[in-house]
Design a protein around this motif. Structure first.
Motif, short mmCIF file in Angstrom:
data_model
loop_
_atom_site.label_atom_id
_atom_site.label_comp_id
_atom_site.label_asym_id
_atom_site.label_seq_id
_atom_site.Cartn_x
_atom_site.Cartn_y
_atom_site.Cartn_z
N VAL A 194 -5.75 -2.83 8.73
CA VAL A 194 -5.13 -3.69 7.72
C VAL A 194 -5.98 -4.90 7.37
CG1 VAL A 194 -2.85 -3.05 8.55
CG2 VAL A 194 -3.88 -5.13 9.41
N ARG A 195 -7.25 -4.89 7.76
CA ARG A 195 -8.07 -6.08 7.50
C ARG A 195 -8.30 -6.30 6.00
NH1 ARG A 195 -13.72 -3.66 9.93
NH2 ARG A 195 -13.79 -1.76 8.67
N MET A 196 -8.13 -5.23 5.17
CA MET A 196 -8.31 -5.40 3.74
C MET A 196 -7.00 -5.35 2.96
SD MET A 196 -11.70 -3.14 2.99
CE MET A 196 -11.72 -3.78 1.32
N ILE A 197 -5.88 -5.42 3.68
CA ILE A 197 -4.59 -5.24 3.00
C ILE A 197 -4.35 -6.33 1.96
CG2 ILE A 197 -2.12 -5.28 3.34
CD1 ILE A 197 -2.50 -3.99 6.00
N LYS A 198 -4.58 -7.58 2.36
CA LYS A 198 -4.28 -8.68 1.46
C LYS A 198 -5.06 -8.54 0.16
CE LYS A 198 -3.92 -13.70 1.26
NZ LYS A 198 -4.12 -14.97 1.99
N LYS A 199 -6.35 -8.25 0.28
CA LYS A 199 -7.18 -8.13 -0.90
C LYS A 199 -6.76 -6.93 -1.73
CE LYS A 199 -12.01 -7.80 -2.32
NZ LYS A 199 -13.41 -7.73 -1.85
N GLU A 200 -6.53 -5.80 -1.06
CA GLU A 200 -6.14 -4.59 -1.77
C GLU A 200 -4.78 -4.73 -2.44
OE1 GLU A 200 -8.10 -2.36 -2.35
OE2 GLU A 200 -9.68 -2.69 -0.89
N LYS A 201 -3.91 -5.50 -1.81
CA LYS A 201 -2.58 -5.70 -2.40
C LYS A 201 -2.69 -6.46 -3.71
CE LYS A 201 1.99 -7.56 -1.38
NZ LYS A 201 2.82 -8.29 -0.41
N SER A 305 -14.35 4.04 3.88
CA SER A 305 -13.33 4.60 4.77
C SER A 305 -12.19 3.62 5.05
CB SER A 305 -13.95 5.06 6.10
OG SER A 305 -13.05 5.87 6.81
N SER A 306 -11.97 2.67 4.13
CA SER A 306 -10.87 1.74 4.30
C SER A 306 -9.54 2.44 4.02
CB SER A 306 -11.02 0.54 3.35
OG SER A 306 -12.17 -0.20 3.68
N ILE A 307 -8.55 2.07 4.77
CA ILE A 307 -7.20 2.61 4.58
C ILE A 307 -6.36 1.54 3.88
CG2 ILE A 307 -5.12 3.39 5.75
CD1 ILE A 307 -6.93 4.44 7.97
N ILE A 308 -5.63 1.95 2.86
CA ILE A 308 -4.80 1.01 2.11
C ILE A 308 -3.36 1.14 2.57
CG2 ILE A 308 -3.99 0.34 -0.18
CD1 ILE A 308 -6.58 1.43 -1.32
N LEU A 309 -2.79 0.05 3.04
CA LEU A 309 -1.41 0.01 3.50
C LEU A 309 -0.59 -0.86 2.56
CD1 LEU A 309 -1.92 -0.47 7.34
CD2 LEU A 309 -1.72 1.65 6.07
N LYS A 310 0.58 -0.38 2.20
CA LYS A 310 1.51 -1.14 1.37
C LYS A 310 2.89 -1.07 2.01
CE LYS A 310 -0.99 0.09 -2.89
NZ LYS A 310 -0.86 0.76 -4.21
N GLN A 311 3.76 -1.95 1.52
CA GLN A 311 5.16 -1.97 1.97
C GLN A 311 5.25 -2.03 3.49
OE1 GLN A 311 7.30 1.29 0.17
NE2 GLN A 311 6.55 0.81 -1.89
N LYS A 312 4.44 -2.94 4.08
CA LYS A 312 4.46 -3.16 5.53
C LYS A 312 4.16 -1.91 6.33
CE LYS A 312 7.74 -6.99 5.18
NZ LYS A 312 9.04 -7.55 5.64
N GLY A 313 3.22 -1.10 5.81
CA GLY A 313 2.81 0.08 6.56
C GLY A 313 3.64 1.31 6.30
#
Length: 362
Positions: A194-201, A305-313
């Motif tokens: 989730v290290r890129m979640i904020k940016k990806e969101k 290979s980044s994984i994108i997580l939304k809606q709290k996983g």
């Protein structure tokens, strides 16, 4: 392997290692306790013999009655033998539960009369093995002779129950340690994914509005017949592979929706080609209205290979890569949050698509 299977293996390893370390230490302690108890019993037997018919010499005492009294008070003694100062046996009584062989009985008596169990020198008990059993033999000098008692090394019922409870406690501790390890592992995996979640969101929110507008404009401007932009790929040949992967994921992780998108390198778009809604697995024929455009930032993130997580996983997107080429993505959702190990296991299963797709992306 599922996360449940891995947890069971970790727990068993912790339990077996702990038992392997604990058992010798516990056995040694039990043996020392048995030796101390046997020594105390021997002291009491000697004191009883000295005080029994105190006014008579050893050879004149009723040693048969004395042996009967000893057996009632100490039922787990295998052998009691009394000899005079000339090593003449005055009384020898054995318990057939522990000494079933007459040969064994004679061997102990013979060693006793030949002073092989000489007391002193810091030795209160002698360890001997007869009939595949361990015996602790104690010999004490008394007025007019000596006495021998053989104690079979045997765990009492109470000690066995105690050992069972201790092993149960070790198992409980192993389960607790396994839970701690799994929690720490999940936290570590989660922090990496989730290290890129904020940016990806933020990018996703901006992207969603642009995609809707561009899709509407595309429909209006595209007056020519829509063609399959994935014409190079034999989609039908992927049916079995995709179905097997979808079936495994649904069976183990119960996603609500599951979709596979393939990448059109020329248009920088991801087109949905397979989806699973509820229990229905289907190939998507209407590619024109089932696509997602890629921004340069999202494309580069997926290629790393980044994984994108939304809606709290609860909404997860995993890239399908071949030599840093983005071949597609797998998107899946459910009401319950996906854990780090679950996401990694799904990523591993998704690798089965790399080989059939790789020839189109070289």
């Amino acid at each position: 392997m599922s996360s449940k299977g891995k947890s069971i293996i970790i727990c068993l390893l912790i339990f077996l290692i702990t038992v392997f370390i604990y058992t010798p230490l516990r056995t040694e302690k039990l043996e020392r306790q048995f030796i101390r108890t046997s020594a105390v019993f021997m002291d009491k037997i000697v004191m009883s013999l000295v005080s029994y018919e105190k006014n008579k010499k050893l050879a004149n005492k009723n040693l048969s009655d004395f042996y009967t009294l000893v057996k009632k008070r100490y039922p787990n003694i295998a052998l009691v033998t009394i000899a005079d100062s000339n090593n003449k046996i005055l009384k020898a009584g054995k318990d057939d539960r522990f000494l079933k062989s007459t040969k064994t009985f004679d061997a102990i008596i013979d060693s006793f009369t030949r002073d092989e169990f000489t007391p002193g020198g810091g030795k209160d008990l002698f360890i001997r093995y007869y009939d595949h059993n361990r015996f602790y033999i104690s010999v004490r000098n008394i007025d007019g002779g000596k006495i021998l008692a053989a104690f079979p090394y045997k765990l009492e019922a109470g000690v066995i129950i105690q050992l069972g409870l201790e092993l149960l406690l070790i198992l409980i501790i192993s389960i607790i340690l396994t839970a701690i390890i799994i929690i720490l592992k999940n936290q570590k995996t989660g922090s990496e994914t989730v290290r890129m979640i904020k940016k990806e969101k933020e990018l996703s929110e901006k992207q969603s509005g642009k995609e809707i507008r561009k899709a509407e404009e595309s429909v209006k401007e595209n007056k020519i017949e829509f063609k399959n932009i994935l014409s190079d790929i034999d989609i039908d040949s992927l049916n079995d592979s995709v179905y097997e992967i979808f079936k495994d994921i649904v069976q183990d992780y119960k996603p609500k929706n599951l979709s596979l998108y393939l990448n059109d390198k020329e248009r920088e778009k991801l087109y949905k080609v397979y989806e699973l809604k509820g229990n229905i697995f289907a190939k998507v024929d209407d590619l024109k209205n089932n696509f997602s455009e890629l921004t340069e930032e999202i494309s580069e993130a997926l290629k790393k290979s980044s994984i994108i997580l939304k809606q709290k996983g609860c909404d997860v997107t995993i890239p399908v890569l071949y030599k840093f080429n983005l071949m597609g993505i797998l998107n899946f959702t459910r009401e319950e949050q996906f854990t780090g190990p679950e996401i990694n296991e799904i990523r591993e299963r998704l690798n089965r698509l790399v080989e059939p797709l790789s020839k189109y992306y070289t």
